[in-house]
Design an enzyme around this catalytic site. Structure first.
Site, PDB file in Angstrom:
ATOM      1  N   SER A 118       0.858  -1.189   0.000  1.00 31.39           N
ATOM      2  CA  SER A 118       0.000   0.000   0.000  1.00 31.39           C
ATOM      3  C   SER A 118       0.892   1.235   0.000  1.00 31.39           C
ATOM      4  CB  SER A 118      -0.864   0.006   1.275  1.00 31.39           C
ATOM      5  OG  SER A 118      -1.409   1.295   1.517  1.00 31.39           O
ATOM      6  N   TYR A 174      -3.189  -0.321   9.992  1.00 33.17           N
ATOM      7  CA  TYR A 174      -3.063  -0.712   8.586  1.00 33.17           C
ATOM      8  C   TYR A 174      -1.678  -0.357   8.065  1.00 33.17           C
ATOM      9  CZ  TYR A 174      -4.476  -0.805   3.603  1.00 33.17           C
ATOM     10  OH  TYR A 174      -4.585  -1.055   2.250  1.00 33.17           O
TER      11      TYR A 174
HETATM   12  C1  GCO Z   1      -6.959   5.325   3.489  1.00 33.23           C
HETATM   13  C2  GCO Z   1      -7.052   4.445   2.269  1.00 33.23           C
HETATM   14  C3  GCO Z   1      -5.694   3.870   1.883  1.00 33.23           C
HETATM   15  C4  GCO Z   1      -5.823   3.156   0.557  1.00 33.23           C
HETATM   16  C5  GCO Z   1      -4.636   2.386   0.117  1.00 33.23           C
HETATM   17  C6  GCO Z   1      -3.530   3.298  -0.225  1.00 33.23           C
HETATM   18  O1  GCO Z   1      -7.845   5.242   4.356  1.00 33.23           O
HETATM   19  O2  GCO Z   1      -5.973   6.086   3.555  1.00 33.23           O
HETATM   20  O3  GCO Z   1      -7.990   3.398   2.473  1.00 33.23           O
HETATM   21  O4  GCO Z   1      -5.258   3.037   2.919  1.00 33.23           O
HETATM   22  O5  GCO Z   1      -6.862   2.260   0.612  1.00 33.23           O
HETATM   23  O6  GCO Z   1      -4.247   1.435   1.060  1.00 33.23           O
HETATM   24  O7  GCO Z   1      -2.467   2.523  -0.743  1.00 33.23           O
END
Ligand code: GCO
Length: 263
Positions: A147, A160
């Protein structure tokens, strides 16, 4: 006539979480390059059946299995069943993942651990039985879906980002350990894409939507189909000397500090 460098005919590709979204878009690309597609869902046979119909409508041979990538015995059983019923897995795309948008100080530890377990540990658990089989057969391809958050932080996505940052380094370590066995391991780092996962922050007029449009040099959200070409490249013999890399498909967002809103 020699096959295209990007030809995947005769290959079996397992793409986790590919009943929808970016996973389905990448799997469609692999299928259109000739691969037989295998997908999974951790909960719903209905989701699997609906997705298989979509693959078939595009002329792609697809098979679906219900298992949870964090359930190690279940993963081992599923891999054995897939390799018996469909064939050896040549390409593994670790795509399945979740996000929880909660500020760190407000996030219960069990929620933090769930994101890490699915988004990071899940790729490790899924890869072990698949790669052991690849090594026995002389090689294969693993793609971990990282990501932008493998590189940058953002308010409310700390768990995340920790998982995706870890997945970038796990990709490099997998590449290090498995290159001698002709298993190439790379990552794809999507920028901001138009999916169900980003729908809440993408509505017209939402401050974040306006921010991303302005912050992304390409001036738009990515479309899931924008990922297919990179997935095919990293799944094909065209990338046989590429390993340990993360390819960012992000419209240029990571290349720039951005510009003032009124420029
Ligand atoms: C957020 C987004 C990101 C994208 C992606 C970027 O809330 O900032 O969901 O996390 O989904 O992962 O690469």
């Amino acid at each position: 006539m020699s096959k295209s460098l990007f030809d995947l005919n005769g290959k079996v590709a397992l793409v986790t979480g590919a009943t929808h979204g970016l996973g389905m878009a990448m799997a469609m690309g692999l299928g259109e390059a000739g691969a037989v597609i295998v997908i999974n869902d951790r909960k719903s046979d209905d989701n699997i059946a609906a997705a298989i119909d979509q693959y078939k409508s595009r002329g792609i041979t697809a098979h679906g299995y219900r298992f949870d990538i964090t359930d190690e015995p279940g993963v081992e059983a599923a891999v054995a069943r897939i390799e018996k019923e469909v064939g050896p897995i040549d390409i593994l795309v670790n795509n399945a993942g979740i996000i929880k948008r909660v500020p760190l100080l407000e996030m219960p530890t069990e929620d933090f651990e769930e994101v890490i377990r699915i988004d990071l540990t899940g790729a490790f658990v899924m890869s072990k039985p698949v790669v052991k089989s690849m090594i026995e057969r002389g090689g294969g391809k693993v793609i971990n879906i990282c990501s932008m958050m493998s590189e940058l932080g953002r308010d409310s996505v700390g768990a995340y980002a920790a998982a995706k940052g870890g997945l970038k380094m796990l990709t490099r370590n997998m590449a290090t350990e498995w290159a001698k066995h002709n298993v190439q391991v790379n990552g794809i780092g999507p920028g901001y894409f138009a999916t169900s996962q980003t729908a809440p922050i993408r509505v017209d007029g939402h401050p974040f939507n306006d921010f991303i449009i302005q912050r992304t040099p390409a001036g738009r959200w990515g479309e899931p189909s924008d990922l297919a070409g990179t997935a095919v490249f990293l799944s094909s013999r065209a990338s046989d000397f590429v390993t340990g890399q993360v390819v960012y498909v992000d419209g240029g967002i990571l290349a720039t500090i951005g510009k003032p809103a009124n420029e």
